[in-house]
Design a protein around this motif. Sequence first.
Motif, PDB file in Angstrom:
ATOM      1  N   MET A   1      -0.969 -66.739  -7.247  1.00  0.00           N
ATOM      2  CA  MET A   1      -0.471 -65.395  -7.378  1.00  0.00           C
ATOM      3  C   MET A   1      -0.355 -64.815  -6.083  1.00  0.00           C
ATOM      4  N   THR A   2       0.674 -64.157  -5.866  1.00  0.00           N
ATOM      5  CA  THR A   2       0.860 -63.308  -4.669  1.00  0.00           C
ATOM      6  C   THR A   2       1.025 -62.014  -4.731  1.00  0.00           C
ATOM      7  N   PRO A   3       0.259 -61.086  -3.863  1.00  0.00           N
ATOM      8  CA  PRO A   3       0.220 -59.749  -4.112  1.00  0.00           C
ATOM      9  C   PRO A   3       1.726 -59.100  -4.329  1.00  0.00           C
ATOM     10  N   ASP A   4       1.637 -58.126  -4.732  1.00  0.00           N
ATOM     11  CA  ASP A   4       2.925 -57.459  -5.095  1.00  0.00           C
ATOM     12  C   ASP A   4       3.177 -56.402  -3.581  1.00  0.00           C
ATOM     13  N   ALA A   5       4.064 -56.681  -2.974  1.00  0.00           N
ATOM     14  CA  ALA A   5       4.208 -56.039  -1.537  1.00  0.00           C
ATOM     15  C   ALA A   5       4.630 -54.517  -1.445  1.00  0.00           C
ATOM     16  N   VAL A   6       5.263 -54.171  -2.674  1.00  0.00           N
ATOM     17  CA  VAL A   6       5.439 -52.565  -2.825  1.00  0.00           C
ATOM     18  C   VAL A   6       4.377 -52.107  -3.282  1.00  0.00           C
ATOM     19  N   ALA A   7       3.287 -52.627  -4.036  1.00  0.00           N
ATOM     20  CA  ALA A   7       1.890 -52.003  -4.614  1.00  0.00           C
ATOM     21  C   ALA A   7       1.200 -51.904  -3.465  1.00  0.00           C
ATOM     22  N   VAL A   8       0.963 -52.699  -2.669  1.00  0.00           N
ATOM     23  CA  VAL A   8       0.087 -53.048  -1.217  1.00  0.00           C
ATOM     24  C   VAL A   8       0.554 -52.176  -0.475  1.00  0.00           C
ATOM     25  N   ALA A   9       1.770 -51.937  -0.082  1.00  0.00           N
ATOM     26  CA  ALA A   9       2.469 -50.739   0.843  1.00  0.00           C
ATOM     27  C   ALA A   9       1.950 -49.344   0.312  1.00  0.00           C
ATOM     28  N   VAL A  10       2.241 -49.147  -1.086  1.00  0.00           N
ATOM     29  CA  VAL A  10       1.848 -47.803  -1.400  1.00  0.00           C
ATOM     30  C   VAL A  10       0.381 -47.656  -1.448  1.00  0.00           C
ATOM     31  N   MET A  11      -0.437 -48.605  -1.719  1.00  0.00           N
ATOM     32  CA  MET A  11      -2.083 -48.399  -1.485  1.00  0.00           C
ATOM     33  C   MET A  11      -2.238 -48.058  -0.106  1.00  0.00           C
ATOM     34  N   ILE A  12      -1.683 -48.711   0.912  1.00  0.00           N
ATOM     35  CA  ILE A  12      -1.921 -48.319   2.382  1.00  0.00           C
ATOM     36  C   ILE A  12      -1.457 -46.786   2.760  1.00  0.00           C
ATOM     37  N   ILE A  13      -0.272 -46.541   1.982  1.00  0.00           N
ATOM     38  CA  ILE A  13       0.289 -45.217   2.542  1.00  0.00           C
ATOM     39  C   ILE A  13      -0.872 -44.138   1.753  1.00  0.00           C
ATOM     40  N   LEU A  14      -1.546 -44.515   0.667  1.00  0.00           N
ATOM     41  CA  LEU A  14      -2.483 -43.563   0.169  1.00  0.00           C
ATOM     42  C   LEU A  14      -3.810 -43.655   0.806  1.00  0.00           C
ATOM     43  N   LEU A  15      -4.088 -44.853   0.998  1.00  0.00           N
ATOM     44  CA  LEU A  15      -5.407 -45.037   1.848  1.00  0.00           C
ATOM     45  C   LEU A  15      -5.523 -44.468   3.038  1.00  0.00           C
ATOM     46  N   PHE A  16      -4.474 -44.610   3.910  1.00  0.00           N
ATOM     47  CA  PHE A  16      -4.591 -44.007   5.315  1.00  0.00           C
ATOM     48  C   PHE A  16      -5.095 -42.723   5.420  1.00  0.00           C
ATOM     49  N   PRO A  17      -4.406 -41.661   4.906  1.00  0.00           N
ATOM     50  CA  PRO A  17      -4.790 -40.347   5.032  1.00  0.00           C
ATOM     51  C   PRO A  17      -6.098 -39.843   4.134  1.00  0.00           C
ATOM     52  N   MET A  18      -6.323 -40.448   3.000  1.00  0.00           N
ATOM     53  CA  MET A  18      -7.741 -40.558   2.378  1.00  0.00           C
ATOM     54  C   MET A  18      -8.739 -41.038   3.218  1.00  0.00           C
ATOM     55  N   SER A  19      -8.786 -42.024   3.887  1.00  0.00           N
ATOM     56  CA  SER A  19      -9.890 -42.606   4.691  1.00  0.00           C
ATOM     57  C   SER A  19     -10.088 -41.702   5.698  1.00  0.00           C
ATOM     58  N   TYR A  20      -8.771 -41.346   6.498  1.00  0.00           N
ATOM     59  CA  TYR A  20      -8.948 -40.527   7.923  1.00  0.00           C
ATOM     60  C   TYR A  20      -9.864 -39.049   7.389  1.00  0.00           C
ATOM     61  N   PHE A  21      -9.376 -38.621   6.239  1.00  0.00           N
ATOM     62  CA  PHE A  21     -10.252 -37.251   5.904  1.00  0.00           C
ATOM     63  C   PHE A  21     -11.615 -37.828   5.617  1.00  0.00           C
ATOM     64  N   THR A  22     -11.706 -38.890   4.935  1.00  0.00           N
ATOM     65  CA  THR A  22     -13.281 -39.179   4.638  1.00  0.00           C
ATOM     66  C   THR A  22     -14.291 -39.358   6.116  1.00  0.00           C
ATOM     67  N   LEU A  23     -13.505 -39.908   6.879  1.00  0.00           N
ATOM     68  CA  LEU A  23     -14.179 -39.793   8.135  1.00  0.00           C
ATOM     69  C   LEU A  23     -14.321 -38.713   9.133  1.00  0.00           C
ATOM     70  N   ALA A  24     -13.288 -37.991   9.144  1.00  0.00           N
ATOM     71  CA  ALA A  24     -13.205 -36.760   9.929  1.00  0.00           C
ATOM     72  C   ALA A  24     -13.848 -35.504   9.306  1.00  0.00           C
ATOM     73  N   SER A  25     -13.701 -35.344   8.093  1.00  0.00           N
ATOM     74  CA  SER A  25     -14.492 -34.161   7.633  1.00  0.00           C
ATOM     75  C   SER A  25     -15.895 -34.112   7.578  1.00  0.00           C
ATOM     76  N   PRO A  26     -16.721 -34.904   7.632  1.00  0.00           N
ATOM     77  CA  PRO A  26     -17.995 -35.010   7.746  1.00  0.00           C
ATOM     78  C   PRO A  26     -18.688 -34.507   9.165  1.00  0.00           C
ATOM     79  N   ALA A  27     -17.797 -34.386  10.042  1.00  0.00           N
ATOM     80  CA  ALA A  27     -18.090 -34.042  11.578  1.00  0.00           C
ATOM     81  C   ALA A  27     -18.403 -32.375  11.445  1.00  0.00           C
ATOM     82  N   PHE A  28     -17.699 -31.921  10.441  1.00  0.00           N
ATOM     83  CA  PHE A  28     -17.781 -30.231  10.430  1.00  0.00           C
ATOM     84  C   PHE A  28     -19.231 -29.985   9.756  1.00  0.00           C
TER      85      PHE A  28
END
Length: 141
Positions: free
Chosen positions: A1-28
């Motif tokens: 089985m190979t990963p679905d490229a569109v789904a993986v790209a979508v996950m990255i699109i969503l994960l990037f800003p959510m992960s950034y916020f998770t890392l940046a917001s505790p500094a406050f």
Amino acid sequence: MTPDAVAVAVMIILLFPMSYFTLASPAFLLVRLDIQPVAQLLRGMFNAHFLVMRVAGVIATVALLLDGHLLAALGGAVIAALAIWGRPWFMQRFDDQLSARDAGDAEAARRLRRLHWSGMLGNAVLLVALVAGIPYVAMPA
């Protein structure tokens, strides 16, 4: 089985800003929110996060719908909806507390901190749900 490229790209699109916020917001958590520039910077970060998640959620929903992942598209739609309708609610409460703080309300900084915590918690819950859903979305049936 190979990963679905569109789904993986979508996950990255969503994960990037959510992960950034998770890392940046505790500094406050390390600074006082009764300092006007700090509170304004935190407000700006929340505002930007809501706007980015709105765009990312809509892109994710459309891409997943076009790729035939209907259930995953529903998840993207939930993220987009929370960003679209949650932003005015959250920002109004943040602005109310900023105004109260500027008017001399000593408890406003504490209420701002609670909003900060609630925003971080909401993002964390969505991030955990997104990560938990990766195996179900990224691999074909």
